[in-house]
Motif scaffolding. Structure first.
Motif, PDB file in Angstrom:
ATOM      1  N   ILE A 238       0.724  -1.173  -0.123  1.00  0.00           N
ATOM      2  CA  ILE A 238       0.106   0.038  -0.032  1.00  0.00           C
ATOM      3  C   ILE A 238       0.815   1.374  -0.165  1.00  0.00           C
ATOM      4  CG2 ILE A 238      -1.972  -1.070   1.234  1.00  0.00           C
ATOM      5  CD1 ILE A 238      -1.025  -0.258   3.823  1.00  0.00           C
ATOM      6  N   GLY A 239       2.156   1.167  -0.321  1.00  0.00           N
ATOM      7  CA  GLY A 239       3.081   2.303  -0.116  1.00  0.00           C
ATOM      8  C   GLY A 239       3.727   2.568   1.248  1.00  0.00           C
ATOM      9  N   PHE A 324     -10.003   1.705  -1.487  1.00  0.00           N
ATOM     10  CA  PHE A 324      -8.863   1.772  -0.663  1.00  0.00           C
ATOM     11  C   PHE A 324      -8.567   3.266  -0.787  1.00  0.00           C
ATOM     12  CE2 PHE A 324      -4.182   2.311  -1.535  1.00  0.00           C
ATOM     13  CZ  PHE A 324      -3.788   1.984  -0.189  1.00  0.00           C
ATOM     14  N   SER A 325      -7.785   3.614   0.196  1.00  0.00           N
ATOM     15  CA  SER A 325      -7.231   5.211   0.256  1.00  0.00           C
ATOM     16  C   SER A 325      -6.242   5.178   1.399  1.00  0.00           C
ATOM     17  CB  SER A 325      -8.478   6.085   0.706  1.00  0.00           C
ATOM     18  OG  SER A 325      -9.086   6.013   1.946  1.00  0.00           O
ATOM     19  N   VAL A 326      -5.209   6.111   1.112  1.00  0.00           N
ATOM     20  CA  VAL A 326      -4.231   6.324   1.976  1.00  0.00           C
ATOM     21  C   VAL A 326      -3.480   7.718   1.750  1.00  0.00           C
ATOM     22  CG1 VAL A 326      -2.289   5.455   0.581  1.00  0.00           C
ATOM     23  CG2 VAL A 326      -1.987   5.161   3.076  1.00  0.00           C
ATOM     24  N   MET A 327      -3.090   8.424   2.557  1.00  0.00           N
ATOM     25  CA  MET A 327      -2.261   9.668   2.564  1.00  0.00           C
ATOM     26  C   MET A 327      -1.029   9.238   2.905  1.00  0.00           C
ATOM     27  SD  MET A 327      -4.362  12.366   1.959  1.00  0.00           S
ATOM     28  CE  MET A 327      -3.746  13.716   3.051  1.00  0.00           C
ATOM     29  N   LEU A 328       0.114   9.192   1.707  1.00  0.00           N
ATOM     30  CA  LEU A 328       1.484   8.940   1.847  1.00  0.00           C
ATOM     31  C   LEU A 328       1.949  10.387   2.058  1.00  0.00           C
ATOM     32  CD1 LEU A 328       1.645   6.382  -1.059  1.00  0.00           C
ATOM     33  CD2 LEU A 328       1.492   6.077   1.518  1.00  0.00           C
ATOM     34  N   GLY A 329       3.324  10.109   3.054  1.00  0.00           N
ATOM     35  CA  GLY A 329       3.796  11.298   3.308  1.00  0.00           C
ATOM     36  C   GLY A 329       3.940  11.651   4.862  1.00  0.00           C
ATOM     37  N   LEU A 458      -5.175  -6.593  -1.172  1.00  0.00           N
ATOM     38  CA  LEU A 458      -4.452  -6.134  -0.085  1.00  0.00           C
ATOM     39  C   LEU A 458      -2.838  -5.975  -0.818  1.00  0.00           C
ATOM     40  CD1 LEU A 458      -6.022  -8.093   2.751  1.00  0.00           C
ATOM     41  CD2 LEU A 458      -6.315  -5.719   2.138  1.00  0.00           C
ATOM     42  N   ASP A 459      -2.561  -6.966  -1.617  1.00  0.00           N
ATOM     43  CA  ASP A 459      -1.279  -6.992  -2.243  1.00  0.00           C
ATOM     44  C   ASP A 459      -1.032  -6.055  -3.613  1.00  0.00           C
ATOM     45  OD1 ASP A 459      -2.989  -8.748  -3.536  1.00  0.00           O
ATOM     46  OD2 ASP A 459      -1.119 -10.337  -4.106  1.00  0.00           O
ATOM     47  N   THR A 460      -2.057  -5.385  -4.079  1.00  0.00           N
ATOM     48  CA  THR A 460      -2.186  -4.679  -5.148  1.00  0.00           C
ATOM     49  C   THR A 460      -2.555  -3.252  -5.243  1.00  0.00           C
ATOM     50  OG1 THR A 460      -4.154  -5.563  -6.071  1.00  0.00           O
ATOM     51  CG2 THR A 460      -2.487  -6.898  -6.739  1.00  0.00           C
ATOM     52  N   ALA A 461      -3.030  -3.039  -4.012  1.00  0.00           N
ATOM     53  CA  ALA A 461      -3.445  -1.520  -3.698  1.00  0.00           C
ATOM     54  C   ALA A 461      -2.753  -0.550  -4.158  1.00  0.00           C
ATOM     55  CB  ALA A 461      -4.045  -1.458  -2.295  1.00  0.00           C
ATOM     56  N   GLY A 462      -1.419  -0.658  -3.645  1.00  0.00           N
ATOM     57  CA  GLY A 462      -0.521   0.401  -3.903  1.00  0.00           C
ATOM     58  C   GLY A 462      -0.110   0.661  -5.247  1.00  0.00           C
ATOM     59  N   ARG A 463      -0.130  -0.412  -6.006  1.00  0.00           N
ATOM     60  CA  ARG A 463       0.186  -0.288  -7.439  1.00  0.00           C
ATOM     61  C   ARG A 463      -1.070   0.137  -8.293  1.00  0.00           C
ATOM     62  NH1 ARG A 463      -0.632  -4.295 -11.183  1.00  0.00           N
ATOM     63  NH2 ARG A 463      -1.312  -5.651  -9.520  1.00  0.00           N
TER      64      ARG A 463
END
Length: 544
Positions: A238-239, A324-329, A458-463
């Motif tokens: 997921i990064g 799926f969502s995420v805030m990276l940083g 779960l193993d492809t969300a970040g891509r």
């Protein structure tokens, strides 16, 4: 304790809500002290009315204890008063959650879901619909300690020195934060607060008194997920590759665990205040004038492990989410905001039965700054993101001309002291809090918001996830401090001996109030900025 909630004098600024003055306890020549203990326990409680699965009350214990002592350090001159209070609470919160049945657990083949099964308790109940459920409780402990010390010293016949220090420590766990339905999750919070005040009162002449004050306050706290794991080590892609917790996972039907999302966080607020007031007593005038300088610094950071949503248990067993969502940083900030206030107040006894209170206050609420110039805002003229301190000078204009008149009158029409007619009017300017601008430190390119809608593993969300439509948090460059006008008229009279009756009218009007709105709200189906997402908040000055 004294609370002024309407038309207070020009001595007070910063907000229009209420002013609280507290006089702390001080020691005396005679030593004194006390001890106390307050106890609650489940042995003394009844069962929770809504807990249909047990005849026993949930475990609960609360001890609140402490004491105080005061006395002289130097007799007839220096005194102290110290106090302590502690709280130890152990409370269990009821849980009733959907979980996987034994058959569903056995059918799981997805490697990431198999890793997650260790965190999901086995069913201990099957409801009338045949759904596997877990009924139990989660521990929510709460510990707190606070202590204070008050010291007063009479330094000579014409001066008085006072100091006060207060310390507070809190540690607690919120096991059901963000809707968690099974035990073992939630967050752990720790917070420490310090308050220090000192003031010197000096009589310069029979009609002239000066009071100087210094204040310091710090509120430091951090919160972290109870489960601090690295999602990558469980096979999540997921990064996120650091131990900041599991993503928040929601399964349709009533299973929610992981996270809490966006909750590895810390915040420290530090305030310094210096003020001075000179009081001058004349025949008919009681003059007060002075000023205050306040400096506040807010240091914070936040990290996010993301969110997954599964429509059904079957989708969860298969490892296929629909969002799926995420805030990276690494969202961190150090924001500083200062304020300068000056005032003049005159209590004028025009007649023995008529007194006027006339005052004016000036406040400069300095535009906040960020230590690393991390403020990023949206420029409507160019439809682009710009960086404050590099592309533009300030996040919003200086609010350096806040003049606030205050006027009041007290009249005794009967001249007997049994009736009082009072009226007052004042203008009050509110100093904005730093959360007005904190969101501007979490805009692209400093932070990358990712999201995906549709079948995702779960193993492809970040891509698969891509950058979401740009929805920056921004602030109107013409932002102006909120202003409140307050007025009242009241009559108080002695109706009977030791009984007084008051009838009054109190009113207020706010203008330039802080609101949040969507900068990209469609008009006739067309969005003003096609490069932005349909939801782009901005904090503007509200039109009068």
């Amino acid at each position: 304790m004294k609370v002024d909630n309407s038309t207070f004098s020009a001595q007070y600024g910063r907000n229009s809500g209420a002013i609280v003055n507290i006089v702390t306890r001080s020691g005396a020549n005679s030593p004194s002290g006390e001890l106390f203990e307050f106890l609650r326990d489940e042995a003394l409680d009844a069962r929770n009315f809504f807990n249909f699965f047990s005849d026993e009350p949930e475990p609960f214990s609360r001890h609140q204890f402490g004491g105080s002592v005061g006395g002289p350090l130097i007799r007839n001159r220096t005194f102290f008063f110290a106090a302590y209070e502690g709280i130890r609470q152990r409370q269990h919160l009821d849980l009733n959650s959907l979980v996987l049945s034994d058959a569903e657990r056995a059918s799981t083949r997805n490697p990431q879901v198999m890793e997650l099964l260790q965190f999901i308790p086995r069913a201990n109940l099957v409801d009338e619909q045949g759904t596997a459920r877990f009924v139990g409780s989660a521990l929510a402990p709460f510990d707190a300690d606070q202590a204070s010390l008050d010291v007063t010293d009479g330094i000579g016949q014409n001066a008085h020195l006072h100091g006060y220090y207060w310390y507070n420590r809190v540690q607690r766990r919120e096991p059901t934060l963000q809707g968690n339905t099974i035990p073992g999750f939630g967050d752990i919070r720790r917070r420490r607060r310090h308050v220090l005040t000192t003031n010197e009162t000096r009589v310069l002449s029979p009609t002239l008194v000066n009071e100087a004050r210094f204040g310091f306050a710090r509120n430091a706290g951090a919160a972290a997920p109870t489960v601090l794991l690295n999602p990558t080590q469980l096979g999540f892609a997921i990064g996120v590759d650091e131990p900041i917790g599991l993503p928040q996972i929601s399964v349709g039907g009533g299973l929610n665990f992981g996270g809490p999302a966006n909750f590895l966080t810390s915040r420290t607020g530090t305030t310094f205040t210096v003020s001075d007031m000179l009081s001058h007593q004349r025949t008919r005038h009681a003059l007060r004038f002075g000023g205050e300088y306040r400096r506040y610094t807010n240091e914070s950071y936040t990290k996010d492990a993301g969110r997954f949503n599964f429509p059904t248990v079957a989708d969860f067993v298969a490892g296929t989410a629909n969002a799926f969502s995420v805030m990276l940083g690494d969202r961190h900030a150090q924001i500083t905001q200062s304020a300068l206030g000056l005032f003049l107040q005159d209590q004028y006894s025009l007649r023995p039965n008529l007194t006027l209170d006339l005052g004016v206050r000036y406040d400069w609420n300095v535009t906040p700054t960020e230590r690393e110039d991390r403020f990023v805002v949206f420029d409507q003229a160019t439809a682009s993101l710009v960086r404050v301190g590099t592309d533009i000078e300030a996040i919003y204009q200086q609010n350096d001309w806040n003049v606030q008149p205050r006027v009041g009158v007290v009249w005794d029409p009967s001249r007997t002291g049994r009736t009082a007619v009072r009226a007052a009017y004042g203008v009050y300017v509110n100093q904005p809090t730093t959360n007005l601008v904190t969101g501007a430190t979490a805009n692209p390119p400093l932070v990358t918001p990712l999201s995906y809608s549709g079948p995702v593993g779960l193993d492809t969300a970040g891509r698969l996830a891509g950058t979401t439509g740009l929805a920056p948090f921004t602030v109107d460059p013409n932002f102006t401090n909120a202003t409140t006008q307050s007025w009242n008229v009241n009559v108080q009279a002695e109706a009977l001996r030791n009984v007084a009756v008051m009838v009054g009218y109190f009113g207020s009007r706010g203008s330039q109030l802080r609101i949040t709105r969507n900068l990209n709200q469609p008009t006739n189906g067309v969005r003003p900025f096609s490069s932005l997402s349909p939801s782009s908040p901005i904090l503007p000055r509200r039109p009068q």
